[in-house]
Scaffold this active site. Structure first.
Site, short mmCIF file in Angstrom:
data_model
loop_
_atom_site.label_atom_id
_atom_site.label_comp_id
_atom_site.label_asym_id
_atom_site.label_seq_id
_atom_site.Cartn_x
_atom_site.Cartn_y
_atom_site.Cartn_z
N HIS A 1 7.13 -19.08 -16.40
CA HIS A 1 7.67 -18.62 -17.68
C HIS A 1 8.97 -19.37 -17.96
O HIS A 1 9.67 -19.78 -17.02
CB HIS A 1 7.96 -17.12 -17.62
CG HIS A 1 6.74 -16.26 -17.64
ND1 HIS A 1 6.73 -15.02 -18.21
CD2 HIS A 1 5.49 -16.46 -17.15
CE1 HIS A 1 5.54 -14.48 -18.09
NE2 HIS A 1 4.76 -15.34 -17.43
N GLU B 1 11.84 -18.34 -18.90
CA GLU B 1 13.03 -17.69 -18.32
C GLU B 1 13.18 -18.01 -16.84
O GLU B 1 14.28 -18.31 -16.37
CB GLU B 1 12.94 -16.16 -18.49
CG GLU B 1 12.87 -15.70 -19.93
CD GLU B 1 11.46 -15.54 -20.46
OE1 GLU B 1 11.25 -14.68 -21.33
OE2 GLU B 1 10.54 -16.28 -20.01
N CYS C 1 9.29 -10.64 -20.73
CA CYS C 1 8.32 -9.70 -20.17
C CYS C 1 9.00 -8.94 -19.02
O CYS C 1 10.11 -9.28 -18.60
CB CYS C 1 7.09 -10.46 -19.66
SG CYS C 1 7.41 -11.47 -18.20
N CYS D 1 10.04 -11.13 -15.98
CA CYS D 1 11.25 -11.92 -16.23
C CYS D 1 12.49 -11.05 -16.32
O CYS D 1 13.55 -11.42 -15.83
CB CYS D 1 11.07 -12.75 -17.50
SG CYS D 1 9.88 -14.09 -17.29
#
Length: 135
Positions: A49, A51, A79, A82
């Site tokens: 991801h 992040e 999410c 994260c």
């Protein structure tokens, strides 16, 4: 160029590579120290991801995991995975552009169940000892 423009440019890169167009930036003292976009589909890895990739770059740049003097800017509200990692990293504040809608994941069939083992106390002691040493 402002942070939103940079996030948009990074998200466009992800989109052009057929990945989810989410991007992240980490800022310390008004200076960008890390930036990334989603590579989950590109790398075939659910951990990639924006992040997380951005946090890893910041850890490497600052040579530490504690980012309590940094802020994060993200194109989409993070999410849960994260969010947990961001919290563990001690990020000061997270700014996001789009609010994440309620997503029902039809693939989420994972069941979590606690094990009851006679070694439970031994594991607890290991954890307690570790944190006692750190404090």
């Amino acid at each position: 160029m402002n942070y939103e423009q940079i996030l948009y440019k990074l998200a466009k890169k992800a989109s052009k590579k057929n990945d989810i167009p989410v991007s992240a930036i980490i800022v310390k003292n008004n200076k960008i120290i890390a930036k990334a976009y989603n590579k989950k589909n590109i790398k075939q890895n659910p951990l990639y991801h924006a992040e997380i990739l951005c946090l890893i770059k910041a850890y490497e740049k600052l040579k530490r995991w504690n980012l309590n003097d940094c802020d994060m800017y993200v194109s989409l509200e993070p999410c849960n995975m994260c969010k947990e990692l961001i919290s563990e990293s001690r990020i000061n504040k997270v700014y996001y552009i789009l609010k994440k809608g309620k997503i029902t994941n039809k693939y989420d069939k994972t069941i979590y169940e606690q094990l009851y083992d006679n070694k439970k106390e031994s594991f607890q002691q290991l954890i307690n000892d570790c944190f006692n040493k750190l404090r």
